[in-house]
Design a protein around this motif. Structure first.
Motif, mmCIF file in Angstrom:
data_model
loop_
_atom_site.group_PDB
_atom_site.id
_atom_site.type_symbol
_atom_site.label_atom_id
_atom_site.label_comp_id
_atom_site.label_asym_id
_atom_site.label_seq_id
_atom_site.Cartn_x
_atom_site.Cartn_y
_atom_site.Cartn_z
ATOM 1 N N ARG A 6 -55.185 -43.123 54.473
ATOM 2 C CA ARG A 6 -54.097 -43.826 53.787
ATOM 3 C C ARG A 6 -54.149 -43.456 52.314
ATOM 4 N NH1 ARG A 6 -51.675 -47.946 56.731
ATOM 5 N NH2 ARG A 6 -52.844 -48.385 58.629
ATOM 6 N N PRO A 7 -52.995 -43.182 51.736
ATOM 7 C CA PRO A 7 -53.028 -42.762 50.335
ATOM 8 C C PRO A 7 -53.480 -43.894 49.416
ATOM 9 C CG PRO A 7 -50.773 -43.044 51.100
ATOM 10 C CD PRO A 7 -51.649 -43.189 52.301
ATOM 11 N N GLU A 8 -54.143 -43.484 48.360
ATOM 12 C CA GLU A 8 -54.647 -44.454 47.384
ATOM 13 C C GLU A 8 -53.476 -45.098 46.634
ATOM 14 O OE1 GLU A 8 -57.670 -44.195 43.547
ATOM 15 O OE2 GLU A 8 -57.152 -42.371 44.653
ATOM 16 N N ALA A 9 -52.522 -44.292 46.247
ATOM 17 C CA ALA A 9 -51.366 -44.794 45.499
ATOM 18 C C ALA A 9 -50.090 -44.243 46.117
ATOM 19 C CB ALA A 9 -51.465 -44.369 44.032
ATOM 20 N N VAL A 10 -49.040 -45.054 46.060
ATOM 21 C CA VAL A 10 -47.734 -44.662 46.592
ATOM 22 C C VAL A 10 -46.674 -45.063 45.576
ATOM 23 C CG1 VAL A 10 -46.087 -44.915 48.505
ATOM 24 C CG2 VAL A 10 -48.537 -45.165 48.937
ATOM 25 N N SER A 11 -45.710 -44.177 45.396
ATOM 26 C CA SER A 11 -44.614 -44.516 44.513
ATOM 27 C C SER A 11 -43.335 -43.948 45.120
ATOM 28 C CB SER A 11 -44.871 -43.922 43.130
ATOM 29 O OG SER A 11 -43.827 -44.285 42.257
ATOM 30 N N ALA A 12 -42.243 -44.679 44.998
ATOM 31 C CA ALA A 12 -40.995 -44.225 45.609
ATOM 32 C C ALA A 12 -39.853 -44.313 44.610
ATOM 33 C CB ALA A 12 -40.671 -45.049 46.843
ATOM 34 N N ALA A 13 -38.813 -43.539 44.880
ATOM 35 C CA ALA A 13 -37.646 -43.560 43.988
ATOM 36 C C ALA A 13 -36.378 -43.321 44.790
ATOM 37 C CB ALA A 13 -37.777 -42.477 42.920
ATOM 38 N N ARG A 14 -35.281 -43.836 44.246
ATOM 39 C CA ARG A 14 -33.948 -43.456 44.716
ATOM 40 C C ARG A 14 -33.269 -42.746 43.556
ATOM 41 N NH1 ARG A 14 -33.883 -48.616 45.852
ATOM 42 N NH2 ARG A 14 -32.386 -49.006 44.194
ATOM 43 N N VAL A 15 -32.720 -41.568 43.834
ATOM 44 C CA VAL A 15 -32.075 -40.795 42.772
ATOM 45 C C VAL A 15 -30.658 -40.467 43.208
ATOM 46 C CG1 VAL A 15 -32.387 -38.887 41.163
ATOM 47 C CG2 VAL A 15 -34.327 -39.687 42.512
ATOM 48 N N SER A 22 -53.090 -41.106 39.226
ATOM 49 C CA SER A 22 -52.659 -40.160 38.184
ATOM 50 C C SER A 22 -51.847 -39.018 38.764
ATOM 51 C CB SER A 22 -53.868 -39.638 37.403
ATOM 52 O OG SER A 22 -54.690 -38.893 38.270
ATOM 53 N N SER A 23 -52.197 -38.556 39.976
ATOM 54 C CA SER A 23 -51.417 -37.450 40.540
ATOM 55 C C SER A 23 -50.029 -37.930 40.946
ATOM 56 C CB SER A 23 -52.153 -36.785 41.702
ATOM 57 O OG SER A 23 -52.066 -37.561 42.863
ATOM 58 N N VAL A 24 -49.930 -39.167 41.422
ATOM 59 C CA VAL A 24 -48.614 -39.717 41.752
ATOM 60 C C VAL A 24 -47.730 -39.765 40.508
ATOM 61 C CG1 VAL A 24 -47.448 -41.887 42.350
ATOM 62 C CG2 VAL A 24 -49.270 -41.000 43.815
ATOM 63 N N GLN A 25 -48.335 -40.199 39.406
ATOM 64 C CA GLN A 25 -47.565 -40.275 38.163
ATOM 65 C C GLN A 25 -47.114 -38.886 37.712
ATOM 66 O OE1 GLN A 25 -49.550 -42.411 35.030
ATOM 67 N NE2 GLN A 25 -47.928 -41.910 33.546
ATOM 68 N N VAL A 73 -67.333 -24.079 46.700
ATOM 69 C CA VAL A 73 -66.162 -24.953 46.776
ATOM 70 C C VAL A 73 -65.081 -24.459 45.840
ATOM 71 C CG1 VAL A 73 -65.439 -27.375 46.791
ATOM 72 C CG2 VAL A 73 -67.841 -26.806 46.930
ATOM 73 N N GLU A 74 -63.825 -24.677 46.231
ATOM 74 C CA GLU A 74 -62.722 -24.338 45.332
ATOM 75 C C GLU A 74 -61.678 -25.456 45.356
ATOM 76 O OE1 GLU A 74 -61.505 -20.099 44.678
ATOM 77 O OE2 GLU A 74 -59.731 -20.788 45.754
ATOM 78 N N PHE A 75 -61.174 -25.795 44.189
ATOM 79 C CA PHE A 75 -60.113 -26.793 44.047
ATOM 80 C C PHE A 75 -58.879 -26.125 43.464
ATOM 81 C CE2 PHE A 75 -64.173 -28.948 43.333
ATOM 82 C CZ PHE A 75 -64.155 -29.818 44.408
ATOM 83 N N ILE A 76 -57.721 -26.557 43.942
ATOM 84 C CA ILE A 76 -56.470 -26.006 43.417
ATOM 85 C C ILE A 76 -55.481 -27.131 43.140
ATOM 86 C CG2 ILE A 76 -56.698 -23.794 44.605
ATOM 87 C CD1 ILE A 76 -54.781 -24.801 46.736
ATOM 88 N N GLY A 77 -54.524 -26.871 42.274
ATOM 89 C CA GLY A 77 -53.484 -27.857 41.991
ATOM 90 C C GLY A 77 -53.064 -27.759 40.540
ATOM 91 N N SER A 78 -52.595 -28.867 39.992
ATOM 92 C CA SER A 78 -52.301 -28.906 38.563
ATOM 93 C C SER A 78 -53.626 -29.018 37.817
ATOM 94 C CB SER A 78 -51.420 -30.110 38.251
ATOM 95 O OG SER A 78 -52.169 -31.295 38.410
ATOM 96 N N PRO A 79 -53.643 -28.636 36.526
ATOM 97 C CA PRO A 79 -54.919 -28.693 35.803
ATOM 98 C C PRO A 79 -55.558 -30.073 35.871
ATOM 99 C CG PRO A 79 -53.279 -27.473 34.538
ATOM 100 C CD PRO A 79 -52.562 -28.043 35.724
#
Lengths: 464, 464
Positions: free
Chosen positions: A214-223, A282-285, B275-281
């Motif tokens: 289960r994800p740690e954080a969830v965020s949703a939007a309507r655009v 932080s990644s969700v943001q 190990v390798e990690f990828i994504g945004s900095p």
């Protein structure tokens, strides 16, 4: 004409009152959620174990009686309709969650377990089974249909999430298609052959599934956007930037209006993306900010964040009820949902041409809801089944839609399956040689043609 | 005894000097990178198009001549060895990159295109095809073997990355297994049936592949542990925390020592995770920090970050050369790499028991390298092929390893395939009923048994 009595007599010592020819029960099993008319099986049985399924299949093989596997009955292309009568094998009582292995993030369940039942059971583990076709389908049925839903863009479909299956073959033999290893180069991939076979190659009785944290954080939007094209282009750019969206759904103004009426929501009635991001806070943001920038560049007109979990649930509930909302705008009418999928680069063009075609020909309501991250969309025609003109126009529009989609390299069904309704498109989509190979496999595994006959593959005499 | 001359005569007008019975060329095509002895085909042809492949297959079907598809010859289970002679169809000249669609993140290539060729071509697009078995294999061969490698934990294997295939069936008919839609519920899944079929159901001539964005940021680390078990437990916890590692490889002290000798590196000779990690900095940093915390809890003894791209390339080059490094520690000897995969919860136990077994029985070097994020590992035996005692002990250890793995719900091959070497384990892994279903499919598509005979499936008389 099926002679059902000898079969029922033979199976009664094993099944007792779990096999029946009661007309009400048979009729209930002759219908799904599609527009296809009910055709009842001659009998229905309710096995409790794989071995009982195998016994019923063996008896049907001896008597040459058609078999129709039945899960939750939530399929939408006529898969469970007993077009040749026969025995319906209802797996809904096979509801045991056999094993959950949190360390391996996998589980094995009986085919009748529904996705909501599994997710309730998993609540304490921090894991989930995310594939979500909207309906509370059985997991065996979802595997058989190769189902997916709103979050396939993130988690894949049943194709990507079934690790292996226990299957009763048309001979009555029981097989396991694979083990629990995450990857394997052994054997032919019978798992994937069975996933999406719609009960025509065997009966799935157990499903081994990948689970996800289960994800740690969830965020949703309507655009909201001024046009469907602008929204579709924002989707393409989002995917290309590798923003890992969990869901990205496109609804047109007509669909939003139907949802507002049905779900008592007050969403702005414009082309709208429903989006969800998951991950660490932080990644969700970060994802959300980047997505916001992309939407601005595509001139979105409004952006509503719904960080609140209740508001988010309400939004996705409304999205999942979109099909019912479409039906409800015109009482007594049927909402016929198409289900095409095209390469994402053709999505805006395909939707635009489909909308133009509907505007030109349809005097009845039409609307759009799409899992656009995959290029999969449902264009919905709300027709009065008692008006032959409307039905004819709807069918003509649908034919043109499929032609358009196939010309773009797409498919006539993204997630609903072929069932009865789409066999006529199989030749255009695959060609005679490919259909011949599929039919050869069908005949090899089901030489008497007893397993869900009349479904999935067109009659070979129509293309050979 | 194959009568090759009439076939060569028949195909020469089409193939010209691209069909040959030259013994040197035939012998070159009778060997792969495995320990299995060379067996040459009677002739080799080099088609330039799918239609030329189809013509050769049709002629072989008429003459009942065995066909062996050949890609880069980098397979390791004897898949290309011509055990019954016949015609080798070498696809290495089919090297056209037919189409790349950056918007759809997919491409179609001819089967002979290698993964490095494709990735060079993609450099300007910001996309990549990440599946990386180490060798510069052909993409058709990788599909046929269901190959993967170090980054399957992140991107999946060929199973997850082939969208559709063009295939010449044993009849000589040409089929397309699907379109370009990201998801589809139409048809039986012939794509996945062909992926991993090792040339026994048809010849893959074109491959449509998913592509992936090149990551914005990449960071890699080497982490040393006191024991293999501690390292394996750190891996399990990392996966459960949903840290999206791109690669997570376990090497034991002996393998690190071999690498140091071969690649002139100076890695600490202890059980080590690469190990390798990828994504945004920022997400890479977040992942790395969380991973560091987990490793500390499992008492890692050292943690070396290699943010520098050259240093990272050197590290992965060394990892990919591990098999050659193993062979090089004992000149004249063979490094026999096993290839098992178990549910991740059993990984530490399985590796521990395998190491104990080797310590007890093997007087020759053994070492471990594993794609442990999937539960897939290669235990390597470095034996002198001229010492029958060593070979016998190696085979006995391997048999026990497979038994151990299957008892844990695993598979006898994670990514190398069955070929010649592992047919004897198919019955234990799948059971007679499942093998019977695979054989029925084989017979339906290849009634004369001409397509790569003697590979993949065991002789049915051995289990029926």
């Amino acid at each position: 004409m099926v002679q059902i009595e000898p079969l029922v007599t033979e199976l009664t010592p094993l099944y007792g009152d779990r096999i029946t020819t009661n007309p009400t029960i048979c009729e209930h099993h002759g219908k799904d959620e599609s527009w296809h008319p009910m055709q009842a099986p001659d009998a229905v049985c309710f096995p409790a174990t794989t071995e009982e399924v195998a016994a019923a299949v063996k008896a049907c093989a001896e008597h040459r009686i058609p078999i129709i596997p039945f899960g939750a009955g939530s399929n939408v292309e006529g898969q469970v309709i007993a077009v040749q009568g026969g025995l319906c094998i209802d797996l809904s009582r096979m509801q045991t969650i056999i094993r959950v292995s949190p360390e391996d993030m996998d589980c094995t369940v009986e085919a009748g377990v529904t996705r909501s039942q599994l997710n309730s059971y998993l609540r304490e583990t921090g894991l989930q089974f995310p594939i979500d076709p909207g309906a509370d389908a059985s997991l065996g049925g979802m595997a058989a249909t190769r189902a997916s839903g709103t979050n396939a863009v993130c988690y894949g479909t049943m194709r990507e999430n079934v690790l292996s299956l226990r299957v009763v073959l048309p001979s009555g033999e029981i097989i396991e298609t694979g083990g629990r290893a995450r990857k394997s180069s052994a054997g032919y991939d019978l798992t994937h052959l069975m996933v999406g076979s719609e009960g025509t190659l065997g009966i799935i009785t157990e499903v081994t599934l990948k689970l996800h944290p289960r994800p740690e954080a969830v965020s949703a939007a309507r655009v909201q956007f001024d046009s469907v094209e602008a929204a579709a282009n924002a989707v393409i750019e989002t995917l290309q930037c590798a923003i890992p969206v969990a869901r990205i759904e496109l609804l047109d103004a007509a669909q939003i209006a139907a949802i507002n009426a049905y779900s008592k929501t007050s969403f702005a009635e414009m082309p709208t993306l429903f989006v969800e991001f998951i991950g660490s806070p932080s990644s969700v943001q970060e994802q959300a900010e980047l997505f916001g920038t992309i939407c601005s560049q595509h001139e979105c007109s409004a952006f509503d964040w719904t960080a609140d979990s209740d508001e988010r649930s309400q939004m996705w509930k409304a999205r999942h009820d979109a099909a019912y909302a479409a039906g409800a705008i015109r009482p007594g009418c049927s909402a016929v949902a198409t289900d095409v999928c095209v390469p994402i680069s053709r999505l805006a063009e395909c939707i635009g041409a489909t909308r133009a075609d509907a505007d030109q020909h349809c005097k009845f309501p039409t609307m759009l809801a799409g899992h656009v991250g995959d290029g999969n969309f449902h264009f919905v025609y709300v027709v009065d089944p008692n008006k032959p003109d409307e039905v004819r126009v709807m069918h003509e529009c649908h034919e043109r839609l499929i032609e358009r989609v196939l010309a773009m390299g797409g498919t006539c069904t993204g997630e609903h399956g072929i069932g009865l309704g789409k066999q006529k498109y199989m030749l255009s989509e695959f060609g005679a040689a490919t259909l011949g190979a599929m039919q050869a496999i069908k005949t090899a595994l089901d030489p008497h043609g007893i397993m869900n006959p009349g479904k999935k593959l067109p009659d070979p005499t129509t293309y050979h």
